[in-house]
Design a protein around this motif. Structure first.
Motif, PDB file in Angstrom:
ATOM      1  N   PRO A 118       1.246   5.199  -8.415  1.00 12.71           N
ATOM      2  CA  PRO A 118       0.959   6.546  -7.880  1.00 12.71           C
ATOM      3  C   PRO A 118       0.023   6.512  -6.678  1.00 12.71           C
ATOM      4  N   LEU A 119      -0.966   5.629  -6.697  1.00 10.54           N
ATOM      5  CA  LEU A 119      -1.880   5.546  -5.554  1.00 10.54           C
ATOM      6  C   LEU A 119      -1.141   5.047  -4.313  1.00 10.54           C
ATOM      7  N   ALA A 120      -0.226   4.074  -4.498  1.00  3.54           N
ATOM      8  CA  ALA A 120       0.547   3.574  -3.352  1.00  3.54           C
ATOM      9  C   ALA A 120       1.352   4.708  -2.723  1.00  3.54           C
ATOM     10  N   HIS A 121       1.983   5.533  -3.570  1.00  2.00           N
ATOM     11  CA  HIS A 121       2.764   6.653  -3.033  1.00  2.00           C
ATOM     12  C   HIS A 121       1.859   7.668  -2.344  1.00  2.00           C
ATOM     13  N   ARG A 122       0.684   7.916  -2.919  1.00  3.17           N
ATOM     14  CA  ARG A 122      -0.226   8.890  -2.307  1.00  3.17           C
ATOM     15  C   ARG A 122      -0.710   8.393  -0.955  1.00  3.17           C
ATOM     16  N   LEU A 123      -1.056   7.102  -0.888  1.00  6.75           N
ATOM     17  CA  LEU A 123      -1.511   6.557   0.397  1.00  6.75           C
ATOM     18  C   LEU A 123      -0.399   6.643   1.437  1.00  6.75           C
ATOM     19  N   MET A 124       0.828   6.327   1.012  1.00  2.43           N
ATOM     20  CA  MET A 124       1.941   6.393   1.976  1.00  2.43           C
ATOM     21  C   MET A 124       2.167   7.823   2.441  1.00  2.43           C
ATOM     22  N   ALA A 125       2.025   8.791   1.534  1.00  2.00           N
ATOM     23  CA  ALA A 125       2.175  10.200   1.929  1.00  2.00           C
ATOM     24  C   ALA A 125       1.049  10.592   2.880  1.00  2.00           C
ATOM     25  N   PHE A 127      -0.553   8.801   4.874  1.00  2.00           N
ATOM     26  CA  PHE A 127      -0.432   8.088   6.147  1.00  2.00           C
ATOM     27  C   PHE A 127       0.886   8.394   6.865  1.00  2.00           C
ATOM     28  N   GLY A 128       1.636   9.386   6.367  1.00  2.00           N
ATOM     29  CA  GLY A 128       2.879   9.763   7.032  1.00  2.00           C
ATOM     30  C   GLY A 128       3.959   8.699   6.944  1.00  2.00           C
ATOM     31  N   LEU A 129       4.000   7.996   5.803  1.00  2.22           N
ATOM     32  CA  LEU A 129       4.930   6.869   5.648  1.00  2.22           C
ATOM     33  C   LEU A 129       5.927   7.065   4.519  1.00  2.22           C
ATOM     34  N   GLU A 130       5.840   8.195   3.819  1.00  2.00           N
ATOM     35  CA  GLU A 130       6.607   8.319   2.586  1.00  2.00           C
ATOM     36  C   GLU A 130       8.111   8.147   2.814  1.00  2.00           C
ATOM     37  N   HIS A 131       8.591   8.722   3.928  1.00  2.00           N
ATOM     38  CA  HIS A 131      10.033   8.659   4.217  1.00  2.00           C
ATOM     39  C   HIS A 131      10.462   7.253   4.650  1.00  2.00           C
ATOM     40  N   LEU A 132       9.500   6.344   4.809  1.00  2.00           N
ATOM     41  CA  LEU A 132       9.812   4.982   5.276  1.00  2.00           C
ATOM     42  C   LEU A 132       9.705   3.948   4.158  1.00  2.00           C
ATOM     43  N   ALA A 133       9.492   4.419   2.907  1.00  2.00           N
ATOM     44  CA  ALA A 133       9.158   3.498   1.810  1.00  2.00           C
ATOM     45  C   ALA A 133      10.152   2.349   1.673  1.00  2.00           C
ATOM     46  N   ASP A 134      11.438   2.636   1.882  1.00  2.00           N
ATOM     47  CA  ASP A 134      12.468   1.611   1.656  1.00  2.00           C
ATOM     48  C   ASP A 134      12.785   0.791   2.905  1.00  2.00           C
ATOM     49  N   TYR A 136      12.115  -1.899   6.041  1.00  2.00           N
ATOM     50  CA  TYR A 136      11.448  -3.196   6.178  1.00  2.00           C
ATOM     51  C   TYR A 136      10.553  -3.158   7.419  1.00  2.00           C
ATOM     52  N   PRO A 137       9.573  -4.057   7.494  1.00  2.00           N
ATOM     53  CA  PRO A 137       8.639  -3.979   8.621  1.00  2.00           C
ATOM     54  C   PRO A 137       9.314  -3.913   9.986  1.00  2.00           C
ATOM     55  N   HIS A 138      10.393  -4.683  10.208  1.00  2.00           N
ATOM     56  CA  HIS A 138      11.003  -4.692  11.542  1.00  2.00           C
ATOM     57  C   HIS A 138      11.704  -3.377  11.857  1.00  2.00           C
ATOM     58  N   GLN A 139      11.858  -2.506  10.837  1.00  2.00           N
ATOM     59  CA  GLN A 139      12.477  -1.195  11.057  1.00  2.00           C
ATOM     60  C   GLN A 139      11.430  -0.101  11.267  1.00  2.00           C
ATOM     61  N   ALA A 140      10.171  -0.500  11.381  1.00  2.00           N
ATOM     62  CA  ALA A 140       9.082   0.466  11.558  1.00  2.00           C
ATOM     63  C   ALA A 140       8.336   0.153  12.854  1.00  2.00           C
ATOM     64  N   SER A 141       7.691   1.194  13.419  1.00  2.00           N
ATOM     65  CA  SER A 141       6.903   0.975  14.640  1.00  2.00           C
ATOM     66  C   SER A 141       5.650   0.165  14.289  1.00  2.00           C
ATOM     67  N   LEU A 142       5.014  -0.378  15.331  1.00  2.00           N
ATOM     68  CA  LEU A 142       3.795  -1.146  15.114  1.00  2.00           C
ATOM     69  C   LEU A 142       2.707  -0.277  14.477  1.00  2.00           C
ATOM     70  N   GLY A 143       2.630   0.974  14.915  1.00  2.00           N
ATOM     71  CA  GLY A 143       1.645   1.888  14.329  1.00  2.00           C
ATOM     72  C   GLY A 143       1.910   2.122  12.847  1.00  2.00           C
ATOM     73  N   GLU A 144       3.198   2.305  12.495  1.00  2.00           N
ATOM     74  CA  GLU A 144       3.556   2.481  11.076  1.00  2.00           C
ATOM     75  C   GLU A 144       3.233   1.224  10.281  1.00  2.00           C
ATOM     76  N   GLN A 145       3.540   0.071  10.861  1.00  2.00           N
ATOM     77  CA  GLN A 145       3.229  -1.187  10.168  1.00  2.00           C
ATOM     78  C   GLN A 145       1.720  -1.320   9.939  1.00  2.00           C
ATOM     79  N   GLN A 146       0.945  -0.890  10.931  1.00  2.00           N
ATOM     80  CA  GLN A 146      -0.504  -0.993  10.775  1.00  2.00           C
ATOM     81  C   GLN A 146      -0.997  -0.054   9.666  1.00  2.00           C
ATOM     82  N   ARG A 147      -0.385   1.122   9.545  1.00  2.00           N
ATOM     83  CA  ARG A 147      -0.802   2.037   8.469  1.00  2.00           C
ATOM     84  C   ARG A 147      -0.413   1.466   7.110  1.00  2.00           C
ATOM     85  N   VAL A 148       0.704   0.747   7.033  1.00  2.00           N
ATOM     86  CA  VAL A 148       1.068   0.053   5.793  1.00  2.00           C
ATOM     87  C   VAL A 148      -0.007  -0.985   5.439  1.00  2.00           C
TER      88      VAL A 148
END
Ligand SMILES: Nc1ncnc2c1ncn2[C@@H]1O[C@H](COP(=O)(O)OP(=O)(O)O)[C@@H](O)[C@H]1O
Ligand SMILES: [Mg+2]
Length: 222
Positions: A118-125, A127-134, A136-148
């Motif tokens: 639950p904490l992982a999901h809350r942090l992703m929400a 940080f604006g990452l929830e829709h990106l959960a599935d 992979y890193p190469h499919q995300a921007s550098l900023g998104e990767q840094q928030r992960v």
């Protein structure tokens, strides 16, 4: 563990005939619950100090308290490396959960305190990452990767968190969200040390120390 300290830490690197003194006698204490910003120009020794504090580099002189312990997990000490260090073949959610998965291997399942999912999901929400959960890193921007990478560092509520320029790839709004999360971790008792060029981060910190030529002084640079 409540906080940590470095005393008289010296670190030299040898490149051919040349010796660089990256840390020239550093004294620093960060208490549990303290949010400290480490600022200074490029090449001043900030990353080297973080590498020594986390045990990646052994100091040539000086001591660390507590001493570096190979048995430490990410609930004791969590990192946001400058180069992020995401695992390429795990989804972004699984990257956030990686410290928890590794910890499960070290304990019998009934001993694992709390449920990190639950904490992982809350942090992703947050940080604006929830829709990106599935993804992979190469499919995300550098900023998104840094928030992960920041979410991964927070998922086990670590005693000590070392973050190297964790807002470097963020716009102002996302940087503020990350700084709020680090601030909240400190309010929960984590000792946070943040190497940063971000002047907004300095104003959020409880204390600012400046690094120049491998030496620390109190306060923001002049
Ligand atoms: N592994 C290494 N080998 C040789 N020199 C290094 C190494 N790591 C850092 N240095 C040198 O130590 C100094 C401090 O670097 P660093 O800690 O990365 O600074 P900062 O993070 O403040 O930009 C620089 O002169 C850098 O070139
Ligand atoms: Mg650096």
């Amino acid at each position: 563990m409540s906080g940590f300290a470095a005393r008289g830490v010296v670190k030299r690197f040898t490149r051919g005939a040349e010796t660089v003194t990256a840390l020239a006698g550093v004294d620093l204490a960060v208490g549990g619950g303290q949010f400290m910003a480490l600022v200074g120009p490029s090449g001043s020794g900030k990353s080297t100090l973080l590498a020594v504090l986390c045990g990646w580099e052994a100091p040539d002189e000086g001591t660390l308290e507590p001493p570096v312990d190979a048995d430490q997990g990410w609930s004791d000490l969590a990192l946001v490396p400058q180069a992020l260090g995401l695992v390429a073949d795990l989804s972004l959610l699984d990257n956030v959960l990686l410290p928890a998965r590794l910890r499960e291997r070290r304990f019998t399942p009934t001993d694992v305190p709390g449920d990190p999912v639950p904490l992982a999901h809350r942090l992703m929400a947050d940080f604006g990452l929830e829709h990106l959960a599935d993804r992979y890193p190469h499919q995300a921007s550098l900023g998104e990767q840094q928030r992960v990478a920041v979410a991964r560092a927070l998922v086990l509520r670590p005693g000590l968190l070392l973050a190297d320029e964790p807002t470097a790839h963020q716009d102002r709004d996302h940087a503020d969200v990350l700084l709020d999360a680090l601030r909240d971790a400190a309010l929960d008792g984590t000792a946070v040390l943040l190497a940063t060029h971000d002047e907004v981060a300095w104003s959020r910190a409880d204390r600012v120390v400046s690094m120049r030529d491998g030496r620390l002084t109190d306060g923001a640079p002049a």
